[in-house]
Motif scaffolding. Structure first.
Motif, PDB file in Angstrom:
ATOM      1  N   SER A  59      21.553   2.596  -7.025  1.00 20.62           N
ATOM      2  CA  SER A  59      22.692   1.670  -7.029  1.00 20.62           C
ATOM      3  C   SER A  59      23.760   2.133  -6.034  1.00 20.62           C
ATOM      4  O   SER A  59      24.402   1.301  -5.375  1.00 20.62           O
ATOM      5  N   TRP A  60      23.959   3.450  -5.897  1.00 23.34           N
ATOM      6  CA  TRP A  60      24.932   3.974  -4.940  1.00 23.34           C
ATOM      7  C   TRP A  60      24.485   3.667  -3.514  1.00 23.34           C
ATOM      8  O   TRP A  60      25.282   3.287  -2.660  1.00 23.34           O
ATOM      9  N   ARG A  61      23.199   3.829  -3.257  1.00 18.79           N
ATOM     10  CA  ARG A  61      22.689   3.532  -1.908  1.00 18.79           C
ATOM     11  C   ARG A  61      22.867   2.056  -1.576  1.00 18.79           C
ATOM     12  O   ARG A  61      23.264   1.713  -0.457  1.00 18.79           O
ATOM     13  N   TYR A  62      22.612   1.176  -2.538  1.00 21.46           N
ATOM     14  CA  TYR A  62      22.807  -0.262  -2.294  1.00 21.46           C
ATOM     15  C   TYR A  62      24.281  -0.594  -2.081  1.00 21.46           C
ATOM     16  O   TYR A  62      24.637  -1.433  -1.262  1.00 21.46           O
ATOM     17  N   GLU A  63      25.160   0.094  -2.815  1.00 16.61           N
ATOM     18  CA  GLU A  63      26.594  -0.125  -2.628  1.00 16.61           C
ATOM     19  C   GLU A  63      27.019   0.293  -1.224  1.00 16.61           C
ATOM     20  O   GLU A  63      27.766  -0.416  -0.544  1.00 16.61           O
ATOM     21  N   LEU A  64      26.553   1.459  -0.773  1.00 19.42           N
ATOM     22  CA  LEU A  64      26.876   1.917   0.586  1.00 19.42           C
ATOM     23  C   LEU A  64      26.325   0.972   1.640  1.00 19.42           C
ATOM     24  O   LEU A  64      26.989   0.687   2.641  1.00 19.42           O
ATOM     25  N   LEU A  65      25.123   0.496   1.423  1.00 17.91           N
ATOM     26  CA  LEU A  65      24.519  -0.442   2.374  1.00 17.91           C
ATOM     27  C   LEU A  65      25.346  -1.726   2.457  1.00 17.91           C
ATOM     28  O   LEU A  65      25.614  -2.225   3.556  1.00 17.91           O
ATOM     29  N   ALA A  66      25.786  -2.230   1.311  1.00 18.15           N
ATOM     30  CA  ALA A  66      26.614  -3.447   1.299  1.00 18.15           C
ATOM     31  C   ALA A  66      27.944  -3.190   2.008  1.00 18.15           C
ATOM     32  O   ALA A  66      28.419  -4.038   2.785  1.00 18.15           O
TER      33      ALA A  66
END
Length: 111
Positions: A8-15
């Motif tokens: 979820s953190w990686r997806y947040e950073l990607l967004a």
């Protein structure tokens, strides 16, 4: 300290990266945007004023006494710990927050 590695953190950073570019990787404040339970500035001023008035009159100006005055005369309910914290902060900063300097003796909080 390394950043979290959950999906979820990686997806947040990607967004963030897609929205902001390189700025997404800059450190961000973790401070809350609002403090709904914060004590109003007028109440802090009242705490400091009561403490000064009681001290000048030679009366007990400890936090529990200030709490009693706040409750009985101003319909404000705070814990003695909260009153002590704001009195201590005012003494540390030397100001009531509205530009008025307050000179507090270090031992006057619990006399």
């Amino acid at each position: 300290m390394s950043p979290p590695s959950t999906a979820s953190w990686r997806y947040e950073l990607l967004a963030r990266y897609r929205a902001e570019g390189e700025a997404a990787f800059e450190p961000r404040s973790r401070r809350p945007k609002a403090s709904p339970s914060a004590i109003p500035a007028a109440t802090v001023e009242l705490i400091i004023r009561l403490r000064e008035e009681l001290s000048e009159a030679g009366l007990d100006a400890r936090p529990d006494t200030i709490c009693w005055h706040l409750t009985q005369h101003h319909d404000v309910r705070l814990s003695p710990a909260t009153v002590a914290w704001f009195a201590k902060e005012a003494g540390r900063r030397g100001s009531t927050g509205l530009g008025q300097t307050v000179h507090l003796a270090a031992n006057a909080f619990f006399t």
